[in-house]
Write a protein that holds these residues in place. Structure first.
Motif, PDB file in Angstrom:
ATOM      1  N   LEU A  43      65.341  18.137  57.211  1.00 44.88           N
ATOM      2  CA  LEU A  43      64.194  17.244  57.106  1.00 44.88           C
ATOM      3  C   LEU A  43      64.441  16.151  56.069  1.00 44.88           C
ATOM      4  CD1 LEU A  43      61.276  16.694  58.027  1.00 44.88           C
ATOM      5  CD2 LEU A  43      60.521  18.170  56.155  1.00 44.88           C
ATOM      6  N   SER A  44      65.069  16.511  54.956  1.00 46.89           N
ATOM      7  CA  SER A  44      65.338  15.499  53.932  1.00 46.89           C
ATOM      8  C   SER A  44      66.337  14.463  54.438  1.00 46.89           C
ATOM      9  CB  SER A  44      65.850  16.151  52.649  1.00 46.89           C
ATOM     10  OG  SER A  44      67.112  16.740  52.869  1.00 46.89           O
ATOM     11  N   GLY A  45      67.278  14.875  55.266  1.00 47.84           N
ATOM     12  CA  GLY A  45      68.225  13.922  55.839  1.00 47.84           C
ATOM     13  C   GLY A  45      67.548  12.936  56.772  1.00 47.84           C
ATOM     14  N   VAL A  46      66.603  13.436  57.575  1.00 53.02           N
ATOM     15  CA  VAL A  46      65.869  12.569  58.501  1.00 53.02           C
ATOM     16  C   VAL A  46      65.012  11.567  57.725  1.00 53.02           C
ATOM     17  CG1 VAL A  46      64.023  12.569  60.235  1.00 53.02           C
ATOM     18  CG2 VAL A  46      65.854  14.259  60.364  1.00 53.02           C
ATOM     19  N   LEU A  47      64.431  12.016  56.614  1.00 52.26           N
ATOM     20  CA  LEU A  47      63.555  11.150  55.823  1.00 52.26           C
ATOM     21  C   LEU A  47      64.316  10.300  54.801  1.00 52.26           C
ATOM     22  CD1 LEU A  47      60.652  13.673  55.185  1.00 52.26           C
ATOM     23  CD2 LEU A  47      60.728  11.826  56.860  1.00 52.26           C
ATOM     24  N   GLY A  48      65.626  10.471  54.728  1.00 49.70           N
ATOM     25  CA  GLY A  48      66.426   9.693  53.787  1.00 49.70           C
ATOM     26  C   GLY A  48      66.238  10.125  52.345  1.00 49.70           C
ATOM     27  N   LEU A  49      65.981  11.411  52.119  1.00 47.31           N
ATOM     28  CA  LEU A  49      65.765  11.940  50.776  1.00 47.31           C
ATOM     29  C   LEU A  49      66.975  12.760  50.330  1.00 47.31           C
ATOM     30  CD1 LEU A  49      62.117  13.205  51.333  1.00 47.31           C
ATOM     31  CD2 LEU A  49      62.817  11.097  50.196  1.00 47.31           C
ATOM     32  N   VAL A  50      67.030  13.057  49.060  1.00 46.90           N
ATOM     33  CA  VAL A  50      68.090  13.920  48.526  1.00 46.90           C
ATOM     34  C   VAL A  50      67.680  15.363  48.806  1.00 46.90           C
ATOM     35  CG1 VAL A  50      69.306  14.660  46.449  1.00 46.90           C
ATOM     36  CG2 VAL A  50      68.632  12.261  46.718  1.00 46.90           C
ATOM     37  N   PRO A  51      68.534  16.147  49.476  1.00 51.88           N
ATOM     38  CA  PRO A  51      68.150  17.521  49.811  1.00 51.88           C
ATOM     39  C   PRO A  51      68.159  18.431  48.587  1.00 51.88           C
ATOM     40  CG  PRO A  51      70.382  17.095  50.523  1.00 51.88           C
ATOM     41  CD  PRO A  51      69.848  15.797  49.994  1.00 51.88           C
ATOM     42  N   TYR A  52      67.419  19.508  48.705  1.00 49.32           N
ATOM     43  CA  TYR A  52      67.388  20.538  47.666  1.00 49.32           C
ATOM     44  C   TYR A  52      68.747  21.234  47.642  1.00 49.32           C
ATOM     45  CZ  TYR A  52      66.833  25.284  45.973  1.00 49.32           C
ATOM     46  OH  TYR A  52      67.021  26.467  45.325  1.00 49.32           O
ATOM     47  N   ALA A  53      69.243  21.494  46.459  1.00 48.52           N
ATOM     48  CA  ALA A  53      70.469  22.279  46.306  1.00 48.52           C
ATOM     49  C   ALA A  53      70.308  23.161  45.082  1.00 48.52           C
ATOM     50  CB  ALA A  53      71.686  21.372  46.139  1.00 48.52           C
ATOM     51  N   PRO A  54      70.479  24.470  45.236  1.00 45.78           N
ATOM     52  CA  PRO A  54      70.359  25.329  44.057  1.00 45.78           C
ATOM     53  C   PRO A  54      71.508  25.053  43.082  1.00 45.78           C
ATOM     54  CG  PRO A  54      71.141  26.566  45.940  1.00 45.78           C
ATOM     55  CD  PRO A  54      70.819  25.194  46.429  1.00 45.78           C
ATOM     56  N   TYR A  55      71.181  24.998  41.838  1.00 41.48           N
ATOM     57  CA  TYR A  55      72.194  24.760  40.821  1.00 41.48           C
ATOM     58  C   TYR A  55      72.839  26.082  40.429  1.00 41.48           C
ATOM     59  CZ  TYR A  55      70.400  20.056  40.242  1.00 41.48           C
ATOM     60  OH  TYR A  55      70.034  18.770  40.462  1.00 41.48           O
TER      61      TYR A  55
END
Length: 196
Positions: A43-55
């Motif tokens: 969904l973040s890719g479709v909306l052009g956002l930075v995706p969540y990634a666990p640190y």
């Protein structure tokens, strides 16, 4: 997107190993977490956002503090929402020097180093395992110590990837794991045929 998925899988694997979630169906927890992470990343890719990634440092904090309850994480999430909603608070916290943040992360990375040594301790050392450990580590450290001018000739699209020693080390480790596990494919296919 693939790096986010890899980080999610590694984080879930590590949490499962370190905290021994007894009494819980870890298969369902991991499957649900990966499904939600994958949906939100797409969904973040479709909306052009930075995706969540666990640190990875999150695991170090969990090990350092020993907190296993959910309440502190919900409280922290609410505090971050408030921090983002009030610009003056964001401006104040942005004045904190980077050295303070790096010092805090240092504690987390010490715990991650301990976990890495514990995992290596379980290995039986052979030429294959030495290659799997040493080659990615040495490549990553070498790239980290190269000056940024060394990557000027690399195309701009892939320069951030190739100039990042950590990512290149991880990718080589995954590749080495795949190369050395190819020999097990024949026995895997045989066991699948026997099972069916």
């Amino acid at each position: 997107m693939n790096i986010c998925l890899i980080c999610s899988i590694l984080t879930l694997k590590k949490i499962k190993m370190d905290f021994h979630l007894t009494g819980f169906n870890t298969q369902i927890i991991c499957s649900t977490s990966l499904l939600l992470s994958g949906m939100f990343t797409s969904l973040s890719g479709v909306l052009g956002l930075v995706p969540y990634a666990p640190y990875a440092s999150s695991l170090g904090f969990l090990q350092s503090t020993g907190i296993k309850e959910r309440a502190p994480f919900f409280i922290g999430s609410v505090l971050f929402i408030i921090l983002g909603a009030i610009p003056s608070l964001s401006a104040f916290f942005s004045t904190i020097p980077n050295s303070v943040g790096n010092t805090i992360l240092f504690v987390a990375y010490l715990q991650l180093f301990r976990s890495a040594l514990r995992n290596i301790e379980k290995l039986e050392f052979s030429p294959k395992t030495i290659y799997k450990i040493a080659l990615p580590a040495l490549l990553g450290m070498t790239i980290m110590n190269l000056p940024s001018e060394a990557f000027v000739t690399v195309p701009e699209l892939v320069r951030p990837l190739f100039s990042n020693g950590l990512l290149m080390g991880i990718m080589l480790a995954l590749l080495m794991e795949g190369i050395y596990n190819v020999s097990n494919i024949g026995s895997f296919k045989k066991s699948v045929k026997e099972a069916s």
